[in-house]
Design a protein around this motif. Sequence first.
Motif: not given
Length: 393
Positions: A91-93, A67-68, A75-78
Amino acid sequence: MSTDVNHAAKAFKSYFGITPLLAARAPGRVNIIGEHTDYNDGFVLPMAIEHDTVIVGRPRTDKLLRMRAENLDLNAEARLDARVRNADQPWTDYLVGVADELFKLDKPVAGADLLVMGDVPVGCGLSSSAALEMAALVFFEQAGAFKLEDAEAARLGQRVENNFLGLSTGIMDQFISRCGRENHALFLDCRSYDFERVPVAFDDALFVIANTACPRGLTASKYNERVRECGQAVDVLKSMLGKGGAKLRDYELADLLDVQEYLEDVPFRRARHVITENARTLEAREAMRAGDAESLGALMNASDESLRIDYEVTSRELDVLAGIARELPGCFGARMTGAGFGGCTVNLVRRDRTASFCDELLRRYASETGITGEVYISAPAAGAGSVALQSAS
Ligand code: GLA
């Protein structure tokens, strides 16, 4: 649509090195009236605004979400098989939370590379989180080739807040973000989910949103506290009146006055706000149907007073902003909007006075508080949906 999806697609390509295949958008909202009524099974009257969140992306064959957040440059990964919260990148939650609720419904959710971009002001009571949830849901719906019915889609977003994020919020924000329509507000019965799209068709008035530019403090804990206080009032109403009503929606002001001596002051006032706000929202629907800006404005003013005195969810800056607005020529009514504790007001303003209203409001607000506020003028916008991408280049 306010966010340029092709701009988002370019940003996606420059970050991920491939072209996106899918795009989804969802708007923020402003609530015209019916505040803190939704989790009491009451009535609300919001409209979607011309500020939205766009997600562009490309499904993957594994269970990874890359995700960006373009606006935040983060940027993040899950991993979709884990689905846990990310304290460093909250924000990724919203994205992972939507995936989590879809898993619970046994919907096909694959991994994806995706990029989020938007212009819904964050943390200001205009539902940037619901916009993100509803855009994510449309993205996953497209990727998985399924479609939820609208009320179910909104409830899924609410469950993300309730289950994944621990906020006892109601259904209003997700519902309007999903179901908004251009030039219409949405009157929603938060118990039955019956709704009516009410044309916003004043000859001579429009809505101006004004931002205190003050971040909301401790909103989550104070919000959940209000939910509990409403529950306390219902417990007393139920036991003293012997009625079955499970929510404040089920009671009239006369019921509340009958049990006043058995209620502490705080739950009494919370309940008085909710019961009178439900009545105001029904009246506001009539005023909107009739294009009667005077009456709607008076109801908005009364709502604000009730939120300030009985519900205690305004802030000094909100009170200053709404107070100045009411003194300006051409203002039919002004009130705080959203959860409160900071954020925005919504004002109904005579069309030909709008420019001077905005200038004077910001000028006087800055001189009284030392803060530079913002104003947004928005017609009612369309709800969430997929967006066509220009052919891959
Ligand atoms: C927040 C919540 C909504 C609603 C409002 C107050 O926006 O998400 O469910 O309760 O506050 O009306």
